[in-house]
Design a protein around this motif. Sequence first.
Motif, PDB file in Angstrom:
ATOM      1  N   ASP A 288       0.816  -1.070  -0.029  1.00  0.00           N
ATOM      2  CA  ASP A 288      -0.104  -0.135  -0.013  1.00  0.00           C
ATOM      3  C   ASP A 288       0.959   1.171  -0.069  1.00  0.00           C
ATOM      4  OD1 ASP A 288       0.927  -0.164   2.573  1.00  0.00           O
ATOM      5  OD2 ASP A 288      -1.046  -0.409   3.403  1.00  0.00           O
ATOM      6  N   ASP A 289       2.158   1.067  -0.140  1.00  0.00           N
ATOM      7  CA  ASP A 289       2.972   2.303  -0.489  1.00  0.00           C
ATOM      8  C   ASP A 289       4.213   2.010  -1.344  1.00  0.00           C
ATOM      9  OD1 ASP A 289       3.965   4.904  -0.093  1.00  0.00           O
ATOM     10  OD2 ASP A 289       4.193   4.669   2.011  1.00  0.00           O
ATOM     11  N   GLY A 290       4.510   2.890  -1.991  1.00  0.00           N
ATOM     12  CA  GLY A 290       5.410   2.566  -2.983  1.00  0.00           C
ATOM     13  C   GLY A 290       6.247   4.078  -3.551  1.00  0.00           C
ATOM     14  N   VAL A 291       6.639   3.834  -4.752  1.00  0.00           N
ATOM     15  CA  VAL A 291       7.642   4.724  -5.466  1.00  0.00           C
ATOM     16  C   VAL A 291       7.109   6.265  -5.442  1.00  0.00           C
ATOM     17  CG1 VAL A 291       8.672   5.391  -7.634  1.00  0.00           C
ATOM     18  CG2 VAL A 291       8.965   3.115  -6.694  1.00  0.00           C
ATOM     19  N   TYR A 292       5.731   6.422  -5.437  1.00  0.00           N
ATOM     20  CA  TYR A 292       5.072   7.647  -5.566  1.00  0.00           C
ATOM     21  C   TYR A 292       4.725   8.139  -4.183  1.00  0.00           C
ATOM     22  CZ  TYR A 292       4.715   7.416 -10.504  1.00  0.00           C
ATOM     23  OH  TYR A 292       5.157   7.405 -11.862  1.00  0.00           O
ATOM     24  N   GLY A 293       5.050   7.359  -3.191  1.00  0.00           N
ATOM     25  CA  GLY A 293       4.707   7.624  -1.693  1.00  0.00           C
ATOM     26  C   GLY A 293       5.937   7.911  -1.019  1.00  0.00           C
ATOM     27  N   SER A 294       6.125   6.936   0.206  1.00  0.00           N
ATOM     28  CA  SER A 294       7.364   7.062   1.034  1.00  0.00           C
ATOM     29  C   SER A 294       8.530   6.631   0.487  1.00  0.00           C
ATOM     30  CB  SER A 294       6.845   6.466   2.385  1.00  0.00           C
ATOM     31  OG  SER A 294       5.684   6.797   2.665  1.00  0.00           O
ATOM     32  N   PRO A 323       1.344   0.683  -4.853  1.00  0.00           N
ATOM     33  CA  PRO A 323      -0.151   0.484  -5.322  1.00  0.00           C
ATOM     34  C   PRO A 323      -0.691   1.453  -6.417  1.00  0.00           C
ATOM     35  CG  PRO A 323       0.153   2.123  -3.516  1.00  0.00           C
ATOM     36  CD  PRO A 323       1.469   1.596  -3.963  1.00  0.00           C
ATOM     37  N   THR A 324       0.113   2.206  -7.410  1.00  0.00           N
ATOM     38  CA  THR A 324      -0.421   2.860  -8.302  1.00  0.00           C
ATOM     39  C   THR A 324      -0.323   2.092  -9.688  1.00  0.00           C
ATOM     40  OG1 THR A 324       1.667   3.676  -9.178  1.00  0.00           O
ATOM     41  CG2 THR A 324       0.673   5.017  -7.397  1.00  0.00           C
ATOM     42  N   CYS A 325      -1.212   2.794 -10.545  1.00  0.00           N
ATOM     43  CA  CYS A 325      -1.239   1.814 -11.594  1.00  0.00           C
ATOM     44  C   CYS A 325      -0.174   2.110 -12.533  1.00  0.00           C
ATOM     45  CB  CYS A 325      -2.360   2.606 -12.576  1.00  0.00           C
ATOM     46  SG  CYS A 325      -4.115   1.912 -11.729  1.00  0.00           S
ATOM     47  N   ASP A 326       0.995   2.906 -12.310  1.00  0.00           N
ATOM     48  CA  ASP A 326       2.148   3.058 -13.119  1.00  0.00           C
ATOM     49  C   ASP A 326       3.081   1.623 -13.198  1.00  0.00           C
ATOM     50  OD1 ASP A 326       3.948   3.910 -14.618  1.00  0.00           O
ATOM     51  OD2 ASP A 326       4.696   5.643 -13.403  1.00  0.00           O
ATOM     52  N   ALA A 359       6.870  12.319  -1.137  1.00  0.00           N
ATOM     53  CA  ALA A 359       5.694  11.657  -1.187  1.00  0.00           C
ATOM     54  C   ALA A 359       4.678  12.330  -1.803  1.00  0.00           C
ATOM     55  CB  ALA A 359       5.075  10.763   0.077  1.00  0.00           C
ATOM     56  N   THR A 360       3.928  11.816  -2.923  1.00  0.00           N
ATOM     57  CA  THR A 360       3.071  12.450  -3.595  1.00  0.00           C
ATOM     58  C   THR A 360       1.625  11.834  -3.271  1.00  0.00           C
ATOM     59  OG1 THR A 360       2.768  11.020  -5.702  1.00  0.00           O
ATOM     60  CG2 THR A 360       4.560  12.763  -5.405  1.00  0.00           C
ATOM     61  N   TRP A 361       0.271  12.617  -3.724  1.00  0.00           N
ATOM     62  CA  TRP A 361      -0.809  11.838  -3.780  1.00  0.00           C
ATOM     63  C   TRP A 361      -1.158  11.159  -5.155  1.00  0.00           C
ATOM     64  CZ3 TRP A 361      -5.396  12.287  -0.627  1.00  0.00           C
ATOM     65  CH2 TRP A 361      -4.896  12.775   0.744  1.00  0.00           C
ATOM     66  N   PHE A 362      -0.297  11.097  -6.001  1.00  0.00           N
ATOM     67  CA  PHE A 362      -0.561  10.175  -7.316  1.00  0.00           C
ATOM     68  C   PHE A 362      -1.358   8.948  -7.197  1.00  0.00           C
ATOM     69  CE2 PHE A 362       1.297   7.623 -11.019  1.00  0.00           C
ATOM     70  CZ  PHE A 362       0.589   8.363 -11.867  1.00  0.00           C
ATOM     71  N   ASN A 363      -2.496   9.059  -8.308  1.00  0.00           N
ATOM     72  CA  ASN A 363      -3.590   8.156  -8.189  1.00  0.00           C
ATOM     73  C   ASN A 363      -4.571   8.256  -6.882  1.00  0.00           C
ATOM     74  OD1 ASN A 363      -2.595   4.871  -9.583  1.00  0.00           O
ATOM     75  ND2 ASN A 363      -2.031   6.687 -10.302  1.00  0.00           N
ATOM     76  N   GLY A 364      -4.353   9.520  -6.358  1.00  0.00           N
ATOM     77  CA  GLY A 364      -5.141   9.800  -5.255  1.00  0.00           C
ATOM     78  C   GLY A 364      -5.094   8.956  -3.819  1.00  0.00           C
ATOM     79  N   LEU A 365      -3.853   8.459  -3.800  1.00  0.00           N
ATOM     80  CA  LEU A 365      -3.546   7.687  -2.867  1.00  0.00           C
ATOM     81  C   LEU A 365      -2.590   8.742  -1.824  1.00  0.00           C
ATOM     82  CD1 LEU A 365      -2.094   4.756  -4.797  1.00  0.00           C
ATOM     83  CD2 LEU A 365      -4.220   4.592  -3.340  1.00  0.00           C
TER      84      LEU A 365
END
Length: 374
Positions: A288-294, A323-326, A359-365
């Motif tokens: 539930d976390d990844g490259v676009y987050g922490s 967790p994102t679609c990328d 960290a970003t909010w990419f994909n609304g996460l």
Amino acid sequence: MAVKTTSKTRRLRDLVRRHGSPLAVVSKALLRRQVERFRCALPRVEPFFAVKANSHPEIVKTLAQAGCNFDVASVGEMELVRRLGVKAQRMIFANTIKPAESIASAAKAGLTLMTFDSEYELDKIAAAAPGARVIVRIKVPNVGSMVELSLKFGCDPTDALPLLIKAHKLGLRPTGLSFHVGSQCTRNENYSDALEIAAIILRDAQLKQLPLEILDIGGGFPIRHFDDEPDPFESCAALVSREIDRLFDSNLRIIAEPGRFLVGPAVTLAMRVIGKAIRDNKHWYYLDDGVYGSLSGLIFDHAKYQYKVMRNGRTQLSTLAGPTCDGLDVIARGEEMPELEVGDIVYVENCGAYSTASATWFNGLPPAKVVVLP
Ligand SMILES: Cc1ncc(COP(=O)(O)O)c(C=O)c1O
């Protein structure tokens, strides 16, 4: 890597049960311990925490209470630190390229100690903050550092003195010299080389009747990411401390801008498996976390992390994904781990620097929730 159940893993599991995941767990005790280690190993060096590494208010407050000063890279960071009760006089504006309006706002707030590395910047500072105390940043070897900074910042060492003379002519106060050996410095000689170069410039400045008060040795102090590696800090700091004593008068004020070292080891990131699949005969676990987050440090910080789980058993090569679609959002491809189930926790220690900060909010996460332990 599988680990035994310990009080640490039990506590992490409890925290995730209570607060959900992804969860960044900050330990104030570990922050204080890092400050203590820094002071012990580098008794002559005043730490100015590089806020960019992690600007969480509780982290800034804890470090302020532990006596740290602050390196800010923008007016935004300056205001954040001021709102927490720290005076601008305890900060250095350590970004060599600043918008003129930011220089003026900083000076108005009382932040008049700032770095520069070009004539153009000096002209801006002289216009926006007359009389400011300026520190020239030189380019030094960044060999073997995880994040190379010397391509983008720092004047040639031979230009340092002419720039300081120009600063004087513009009515500024030439106050010091700074360098940065590159972040997560793995070659201790980067520091000794930089200190040698700095000593020559400080001596030349003295001869030219421009005695400098401050040497700023920047950040770069390394941390350990993997349990089977030795902790690199103490040997690095011992060399720096020895060279400082050998090269500089005891009345020279020496400051540093550690970011990663102070905050990295103080944060553990807990994530959960939200899905799994078998692709090309390999287990894929979606967290539930990844490259676009922490774990944005995988990209921006070139970081490598050790992923730990709370299960034992036969291990197999597995892939961890965010967790994102990328398609870019893949965390690790060749992890040896036992088979995991949806809901299992995967955690990363030493994850406090350049992680949640970018960290970003990419994909609304939403970015990981942060809990602060005493
Ligand atoms: C000017 C400056 N000072 C300090 C730091 C902090 O460095 P570190 O986190 O390696 O200690 C950085 C990191 O990029 C920086 O650019």
